[in-house]
Scaffold this active site. Sequence first.
Site, PDB file in Angstrom:
ATOM      1  N   ALA A 160       0.842  -1.194   0.000  1.00 16.31           N
ATOM      2  CA  ALA A 160       0.000   0.000   0.000  1.00 16.31           C
ATOM      3  C   ALA A 160       0.880   1.248   0.000  1.00 16.31           C
ATOM      4  CB  ALA A 160      -0.905  -0.001   1.224  1.00 16.31           C
ATOM      5  N   LYS A 161       0.443   2.249  -0.750  1.00 20.26           N
ATOM      6  CA  LYS A 161       1.180   3.524  -0.801  1.00 20.26           C
ATOM      7  C   LYS A 161       0.532   4.446   0.222  1.00 20.26           C
ATOM      8  CE  LYS A 161       2.921   6.812  -4.280  1.00 20.26           C
ATOM      9  NZ  LYS A 161       4.344   6.454  -4.242  1.00 20.26           N
ATOM     10  N   THR A 162       0.916   4.266   1.482  1.00 18.21           N
ATOM     11  CA  THR A 162       0.262   4.971   2.568  1.00 18.21           C
ATOM     12  C   THR A 162       1.068   6.189   3.005  1.00 18.21           C
ATOM     13  OG1 THR A 162       1.318   3.663   4.296  1.00 18.21           O
ATOM     14  CG2 THR A 162      -0.718   2.798   3.378  1.00 18.21           C
ATOM     15  N   TYR A 166       6.034   7.200   4.523  1.00 15.80           N
ATOM     16  CA  TYR A 166       7.061   8.079   3.973  1.00 15.80           C
ATOM     17  C   TYR A 166       7.882   8.794   5.032  1.00 15.80           C
ATOM     18  CZ  TYR A 166       5.772   6.758  -0.628  1.00 15.80           C
ATOM     19  OH  TYR A 166       5.589   5.995  -1.761  1.00 15.80           O
TER      20      TYR A 166
END
Length: 318
Positions: A160-162, A166
């Site tokens: 998932a690009k949550t 980052y």
Amino acid sequence: MTPLYDRDGWIWQDGEWREWREAKVHLFTHTLHYGMGCFEGVRAYAGATGTHLFRVAEHTRRLAESAHALDVPLPFSEAEIITAQRECLSKNGLSNAYLKPTVFLGAEGLGLRAQGLTTHVMVAAWDLGPYISPQAATHGLRALTSSWARHHVNISLCRAKTSGHYVNSMLALNTAVKAGFDETIMLDPEGYVAEASAANVFLLRDGVLHTPEVTSCLQGITRDSVIQLAQQVLGIEVRERRITRDELYTADEAFLTGTAAEILPLRELDGRRIGVRAGAPPAREPISQDSVTAQLQGLYRQAVRGELEEFKHWLTPA
């Protein structure tokens, strides 16, 4: 550079168009406090037949899958979010642009249970300009292996690009930049190469491309594009497997891939010049145009602008 908050234009927010400067959220927005949200970075390119979004269906599917993995209900369909991205380009008069569809939770309350919260969705687009210096694309990046490990598969949602992920990337990248490097290479908890701060990693060795298997690294869409271009156009074998850092030291070539970065050569890691055995040019000279990295850069530029007939299905008209 004009601050992002002070621009003319329009942002799509929860199904409505808002003037850029008026698109705001409350200070108690849950995602601001806990990082529970997801997003995508999508590129649009001007080509001979007009402006097109590049692989927007794949990006939007990943956005929906990220929200589902987070157990955040998405109030709009993928088709509606794609339409918003297309309209965002025309409404803002953009031809070459970077788009950021984002899903976040509202300000109805705080707490880890995240109950009774509204899901918000926004799409913004702007002219990204040069993401990194033009010299980086021709001469390559100097990178430092990070002491910050990439996520373990059972610590977070690696596919998932949550939003919260980052922080890990920023800690690693900022440490490398302060030490005088351009980029960082992150290892997984077992010490194998995972990815760069926000890009996937490839190496070339004896005519074969190698890239880390998708475990602790993001399943990049540019990564997938490069794999297909390498296999179908250049006829190069691609292997997805575990990679050690010393394999990068001794690679014939290495490069990074990402939506914003596109394809960037990696010329040095931890003070070791990559490609010395294969005759890499001195650091002050650009990479060879005969290199696989340069060939893939050229093919990718053609693909995103609709110049490769067999890959036109990757494009969606704005």
